[in-house]
Design a protein around this motif. Structure first.
Motif, PDB file in Angstrom:
ATOM      1  N   VAL A 176     -39.727 -15.397  53.946  1.00 30.66           N
ATOM      2  CA  VAL A 176     -38.608 -14.621  54.483  1.00 30.66           C
ATOM      3  C   VAL A 176     -39.019 -13.926  55.771  1.00 30.66           C
ATOM      4  N   SER A 177     -40.205 -13.326  55.773  1.00 26.43           N
ATOM      5  CA  SER A 177     -40.587 -12.599  56.980  1.00 26.43           C
ATOM      6  C   SER A 177     -40.863 -13.569  58.132  1.00 26.43           C
ATOM      7  N   ARG A 178     -41.368 -14.777  57.814  1.00 23.49           N
ATOM      8  CA  ARG A 178     -41.560 -15.795  58.861  1.00 23.49           C
ATOM      9  C   ARG A 178     -40.213 -16.204  59.449  1.00 23.49           C
ATOM     10  N   LEU A 179     -39.263 -16.435  58.570  1.00 23.26           N
ATOM     11  CA  LEU A 179     -37.918 -16.824  59.011  1.00 23.26           C
ATOM     12  C   LEU A 179     -37.312 -15.750  59.906  1.00 23.26           C
ATOM     13  N   GLN A 180     -37.461 -14.516  59.452  1.00 27.29           N
ATOM     14  CA  GLN A 180     -36.838 -13.426  60.210  1.00 27.29           C
ATOM     15  C   GLN A 180     -37.488 -13.260  61.574  1.00 27.29           C
ATOM     16  N   GLY A 181     -38.816 -13.345  61.606  1.00 26.74           N
ATOM     17  CA  GLY A 181     -39.524 -13.232  62.885  1.00 26.74           C
ATOM     18  C   GLY A 181     -39.100 -14.337  63.830  1.00 26.74           C
ATOM     19  N   THR A 182     -39.041 -15.566  63.307  1.00 21.32           N
ATOM     20  CA  THR A 182     -38.687 -16.714  64.140  1.00 21.32           C
ATOM     21  C   THR A 182     -37.240 -16.605  64.616  1.00 21.32           C
ATOM     22  N   ALA A 183     -36.353 -16.251  63.718  1.00 22.76           N
ATOM     23  CA  ALA A 183     -34.942 -16.142  64.087  1.00 22.76           C
ATOM     24  C   ALA A 183     -34.767 -15.106  65.191  1.00 22.76           C
ATOM     25  N   SER A 184     -35.498 -14.020  65.060  1.00 25.33           N
ATOM     26  CA  SER A 184     -35.392 -12.957  66.051  1.00 25.33           C
ATOM     27  C   SER A 184     -35.903 -13.442  67.410  1.00 25.33           C
ATOM     28  N   ARG A 185     -37.052 -14.124  67.403  1.00 25.93           N
ATOM     29  CA  ARG A 185     -37.639 -14.592  68.665  1.00 25.93           C
ATOM     30  C   ARG A 185     -36.747 -15.651  69.307  1.00 25.93           C
ATOM     31  N   TYR A 186     -36.237 -16.553  68.486  1.00 27.22           N
ATOM     32  CA  TYR A 186     -35.390 -17.633  69.003  1.00 27.22           C
ATOM     33  C   TYR A 186     -34.104 -17.052  69.609  1.00 27.22           C
ATOM     34  N   THR A 187     -33.515 -16.077  68.912  1.00 28.82           N
ATOM     35  CA  THR A 187     -32.296 -15.438  69.430  1.00 28.82           C
ATOM     36  C   THR A 187     -32.579 -14.732  70.754  1.00 28.82           C
ATOM     37  N   ASP A 188     -33.687 -14.000  70.775  1.00 29.06           N
ATOM     38  CA  ASP A 188     -34.104 -13.329  72.011  1.00 29.06           C
ATOM     39  C   ASP A 188     -34.215 -14.321  73.149  1.00 29.06           C
ATOM     40  N   TYR A 189     -34.917 -15.411  72.831  1.00 27.86           N
ATOM     41  CA  TYR A 189     -35.162 -16.437  73.849  1.00 27.86           C
ATOM     42  C   TYR A 189     -33.839 -16.955  74.402  1.00 27.86           C
ATOM     43  N   LEU A 190     -32.938 -17.319  73.490  1.00 32.18           N
ATOM     44  CA  LEU A 190     -31.656 -17.884  73.928  1.00 32.18           C
ATOM     45  C   LEU A 190     -30.842 -16.859  74.720  1.00 32.18           C
ATOM     46  N   TYR A 221     -33.079 -26.671  77.301  1.00 38.79           N
ATOM     47  CA  TYR A 221     -33.117 -25.207  77.242  1.00 38.79           C
ATOM     48  C   TYR A 221     -32.843 -24.716  75.828  1.00 38.79           C
ATOM     49  N   LEU A 222     -31.932 -25.395  75.120  1.00 33.76           N
ATOM     50  CA  LEU A 222     -31.543 -24.937  73.790  1.00 33.76           C
ATOM     51  C   LEU A 222     -32.666 -25.087  72.777  1.00 33.76           C
ATOM     52  N   PHE A 223     -33.393 -26.195  72.891  1.00 30.12           N
ATOM     53  CA  PHE A 223     -34.407 -26.491  71.868  1.00 30.12           C
ATOM     54  C   PHE A 223     -35.771 -26.691  72.500  1.00 30.12           C
ATOM     55  N   PRO A 224     -36.413 -25.647  72.956  1.00 28.68           N
ATOM     56  CA  PRO A 224     -37.734 -25.812  73.577  1.00 28.68           C
ATOM     57  C   PRO A 224     -38.737 -26.337  72.549  1.00 28.68           C
ATOM     58  N   ARG A 225     -39.694 -27.140  73.032  1.00 30.75           N
ATOM     59  CA  ARG A 225     -40.643 -27.710  72.089  1.00 30.75           C
ATOM     60  C   ARG A 225     -41.542 -26.609  71.523  1.00 30.75           C
ATOM     61  N   ASN A 226     -42.002 -25.732  72.419  1.00 28.36           N
ATOM     62  CA  ASN A 226     -42.863 -24.639  71.955  1.00 28.36           C
ATOM     63  C   ASN A 226     -42.125 -23.316  72.142  1.00 28.36           C
ATOM     64  N   LEU A 227     -41.661 -22.764  71.057  1.00 28.28           N
ATOM     65  CA  LEU A 227     -40.806 -21.570  71.144  1.00 28.28           C
ATOM     66  C   LEU A 227     -41.560 -20.382  71.734  1.00 28.28           C
ATOM     67  N   ASP A 228     -42.808 -20.165  71.276  1.00 32.23           N
ATOM     68  CA  ASP A 228     -43.544 -18.995  71.751  1.00 32.23           C
ATOM     69  C   ASP A 228     -43.756 -19.035  73.254  1.00 32.23           C
ATOM     70  N   ALA A 229     -44.163 -20.205  73.755  1.00 37.43           N
ATOM     71  CA  ALA A 229     -44.418 -20.330  75.191  1.00 37.43           C
ATOM     72  C   ALA A 229     -43.121 -20.133  75.966  1.00 37.43           C
ATOM     73  N   ALA A 230     -42.051 -20.734  75.480  1.00 38.33           N
ATOM     74  CA  ALA A 230     -40.768 -20.622  76.174  1.00 38.33           C
ATOM     75  C   ALA A 230     -40.285 -19.171  76.174  1.00 38.33           C
ATOM     76  N   HIS A 231     -40.498 -18.484  75.036  1.00 42.81           N
ATOM     77  CA  HIS A 231     -40.106 -17.081  74.921  1.00 42.81           C
ATOM     78  C   HIS A 231     -40.873 -16.242  75.944  1.00 42.81           C
ATOM     79  N   ALA A 232     -42.193 -16.470  76.035  1.00 44.00           N
ATOM     80  CA  ALA A 232     -43.016 -15.707  76.974  1.00 44.00           C
ATOM     81  C   ALA A 232     -42.541 -15.939  78.411  1.00 44.00           C
ATOM     82  N   ARG A 233     -42.192 -17.185  78.709  1.00 45.20           N
ATOM     83  CA  ARG A 233     -41.747 -17.499  80.072  1.00 45.20           C
ATOM     84  C   ARG A 233     -40.446 -16.746  80.398  1.00 45.20           C
ATOM     85  N   MET A 234     -39.558 -16.684  79.430  1.00 42.28           N
ATOM     86  CA  MET A 234     -38.286 -15.991  79.655  1.00 42.28           C
ATOM     87  C   MET A 234     -38.496 -14.490  79.850  1.00 42.28           C
TER      88      MET A 234
END
Ligand SMILES: [Zn+2]
Length: 719
Positions: free
Chosen positions: A523-537, A552-565
């Motif tokens: 659950v906490s993994r899901l929540q963390g990921t959902a939060s980061r993905y939403t932020d990113y988008l 843009y919608l589906f970056p291969r590496n979410l963490d890297a894409a998030h950092a870039r944004m």
């Protein structure tokens, strides 16, 4: 004040105009009896021939009261003679309302009494002393002040007496506290009828003392080798913090070693007992209960256990009164350390000593009393049964009085929503006046059943409210998954361009785990990921990217894409700041050439020049981590009151090094700093700057040959 009677008395009139240019107002006095009470009349006239008949004001003063009458408007005022205000010496008759400041001497020259007799009359009637008799109004002001404070004191006293009487009445009408019943209930409900068995081991034997029966037993816990030992009594081996059975009475108790008997052998708890109050009212009695497990010891061959027992006690801490049409009243039990007495008070203690009403157990009699009161439809019993944990019936009933729909919510099983309301999360209510749950909560009608199944879970409710707001129609499982992802409203913007299922699938894929596993890590993994993905988008969207592009919608590496944004967003924010300061301080850019002529200088090693525009100053501050980019410096430079100069190495003219603030008039350096407010290469740079200032003062600034030469080398001269 007998206003009508006072108005009927003819004006005293001004016998004659006073000579002297400075005199503007003249006061006449007299004493008149009204209803056998002497009244001092003070009438103030304009010092003019045509104003002798009607005064500007008439002030009437008695021993206990005063009033000011304005014949011009026929109005009465209860304010004091000097209330014309601001400097607190504004005399009420001044047409300027006393707003013009005057010296005391001027006031005394402008506002006089008609004769010495008037002064004597005022002095005798008011019986006050003042500093200067020329300021004759001070006599009246003092008297009026005394009358006012006396009135306030009486009013305060009356209020206090009323409160005290109401408190007495409540105490009178509150039933007795069934102490025995309370303690019996507390022992079972709050302390779980817990007993303690104290023990001490000595070799193969053990002494145990039981708080329930008080019995002390010596027995073997270890089987002996000898024949005789087989006939000795044996008990189980006591283990600290485990439960065992008393060999005397057979009751269960917690094992506590004798050495720990002194400490923390007491427990506290809280409970509520509701009783009917007056006809249809209801009172909650809030009681603190305590249970102690005591071991009595005596010194013989060492410290011996003699006897053990239990002590139950209780103190009533607060009473909360609910009456129809009245505000909820809370009375508190206080202790007066001076008299050593306990008493009831109708307000809480302030600050740290504040008494808080904690959740606690509710005695079953309470629900019967609720049924006989005006709170009979509050569904308190149903709520408590559904909650199972300790609750605060005070909070519940207060919420119920504020939001009667709570009854409906509880009866439907939407306990979670009610819990949210009790925690004052009123944001979850969409329409406070609505009667139907779907309107009250702002969800689709079809969702009510599911929400009931989820016991009114507020995370689920948030998602349902979003669904309704966005005019969507999701499946039950999509609702549950979105609630589990725990991102709340933030996702609504994403769902404008991405289907809900697609979003959920992506989150699960990035997180590497599924929904509804019940595993807290997942659950906490899901929540963390959902939060980061939403932020990113959301960041991508805000930066103006095309949100139909799947890259843009589906970056291969979410963490890297998030950092870039994040990086891009920060840069964008910086650009916004630069654009805004350039617009606000346009003169920096406009006067650049002029300042450049004045302040530019370069030698083989360093160059110094003014900032080209406000944005450049902001960037300088940002790169060197000092405060030059702040509005204070920008404004000074913009107004030509302090010029910001950049000192840089001649071979790295684009790299910020030192920032200088110079006084353009005096040609004096106010301050200079490098990165992080430090002074790099301090002595040498100070020397360089000193020489530069000398040059400036001699009028050899940028007009010198060096400038032309350096510009020729490619330093940007033009904007
Ligand atoms: Zn026992």
């Amino acid at each position: 004040m007998k206003k009508k009677a006072i108005e009927k008395i003819p004006f005293l009139t001004l016998p004659g105009v006073r000579r002297g240019k400075t005199v503007e107002y003249v006061a006449v006095t007299d004493i008149r009896e009204i209803a056998a009470e002497p009244h001092l009349f003070i009438e103030v006239y304009r010092n003019r021939k045509d104003s002798k008949d009607i005064p500007v004001v008439r002030i009437a003063l008695t021993g206990k009261d005063f009033g000011t009458f304005f014949p011009g408007t026929g109005a009465w005022s209860g304010s004091r003679i000097t209330s014309g205000t601001r400097d607190s010496h504004g005399l009420v008759w001044r047409e300027d309302g006393g707003h013009v400041l005057r010296s005391r001497e001027d006031r005394e020259k402008e506002n006089v009494l008609y004769s010495q007799k008037d002064l004597e009359r005022i002095r005798a009637f008011t019986n006050e002393t003042v500093w200067r008799e020329e300021s004759w109004w001070d006599f009246i002001d003092r008297r009026q002040k005394d009358i006012t404070s006396e009135k306030y004191r009486k009013k305060g006293m009356r209020k206090y007496e009323r409160r005290q009487a109401a408190l007495e009445e409540r105490i009178e009408n509150t039933g007795i506290l069934p102490e025995g019943k309370i303690l019996q209930y507390a022992d079972q409900a709050v302390f779980g009828s817990r007993h303690t068995i104290f023990y001490r081991k000595h070799g193969p034997r053990v002494t145990v003392a039981c708080t329930e029966c008080g019995g002390v037993t010596v027995a073997r816990w270890k089987q002996g080798q000898s024949y005789e030992s087989r006939f000795e009594r044996t008990v189980e081996e006591p283990v600290e913090n485990h439960y065992g059975i008393c060999p005397e009475c057979g009751k269960t108790g917690l094992y506590v070693p004798q050495g720990r008997a002194g400490r923390m052998r007491a427990q506290k708890g809280y409970l509520f007992l509701g009783q009917q109050y007056q006809k249809t009212g209801f009172v909650l009695r809030y009681v603190e209960v305590e249970k102690e497990w005591v071991l009595e010891e005596a010194w013989e061959n060492g410290l011996e256990m003699v006897y053990a027992h239990e002590k139950l006690s209780g103190t009533e801490v607060a009473r909360i009164y609910f009456e129809p049409g009245k505000k909820v009243q809370k009375d508190y039990h206080k202790h007066d350390p001076y008299s050593g007495k306990d008493f009831w008070d109708d307000c809480n203690l302030s600050g740290l000593a504040n008494i808080t009403i904690k959740p606690g157990k509710i005695m079953p009699e309470t629900f019967g009393a609720v049924k006989g009161s005006f709170l009979r439809y509050s569904a308190l019993e149903e709520y408590c049964a559904a909650e199972k944990t300790d609750t605060s019936p005070v909070d519940y009933l207060e919420r119920y009085l504020h939001t009667p729909q709570i009854e409906m919510l509880v009866k439907m099983g939407l306990t979670g929503v009610v819990r949210g309301l009790m925690a004052c999360h009123y944001g979850i209510v969409q329409d406070a006046d609505a009667e139907r749950p779907e309107l009250f909560l702002g969800i689709r009608k079809e969702r009510v059943k599911q929400l009931v199944r989820e016991k009114g879970d507020t995370d689920i409710l948030t998602v349902m409210q979003m669904e309704r707001r966005m005019h969507r129609c999701w499946t039950d499982s999509q609702i549950k998954c979105l609630a589990e992802a725990g991102i709340g409203d933030r996702v609504s913007e994403v769902l404008m361009y991405m289907g809900v299922q697609k979003f959920l699938n992506r989150v699960a894929k990035y997180a590497g785990c599924g929904y509804g596993t019940g595993c807290s890590t997942a659950v906490s993994r899901l929540q963390g990921t959902a939060s980061r993905y939403t932020d990113y988008l959301n960041m991508r969207h805000a930066l103006g990217y095309d949100m139909t592009n799947t890259v843009y919608l589906f970056p291969r590496n979410l963490d890297a894409a998030h950092a870039r944004m994040v990086e891009e967003s920060n840069k964008k924010e910086a650009d916004i700041r630069i654009a805004s300061v350039c617009a606000r301080y346009p003169l920096i850019k406009k006067h650049y050439r002029r300042y450049r002529k004045q302040f530019y200088f370069a030698d083989g090693e360093f160059l110094i020049r003014p900032a080209r525009d406000a944005g450049e100053i902001v960037m300088e501050g940002r790169i060197l981590h000092h405060c030059v980019g702040g509005d204070g410096y920008l404004k000074k430079h913009n107004d030509g009151k302090g010029i910001i100069l950049f000192l840089r190495a001649a071979d790295a003219p684009d790299t910020p090094y030192i920032t200088v603030e110079i006084d353009p008039e005096k040609k004096k350096i106010r301050q200079w700093y490098g990165a992080h407010d430090k002074k790099p290469d301090k002595e040498r740079m100070q020397e360089w700057l000193d020489a530069y200032v000398v040059r400036l003062k001699c009028g050899q600034g940028a007009a010198g040959q060096d400038a032309a030469q350096v510009t020729g080398q490619g330093f940007p001269a033009a904007m």
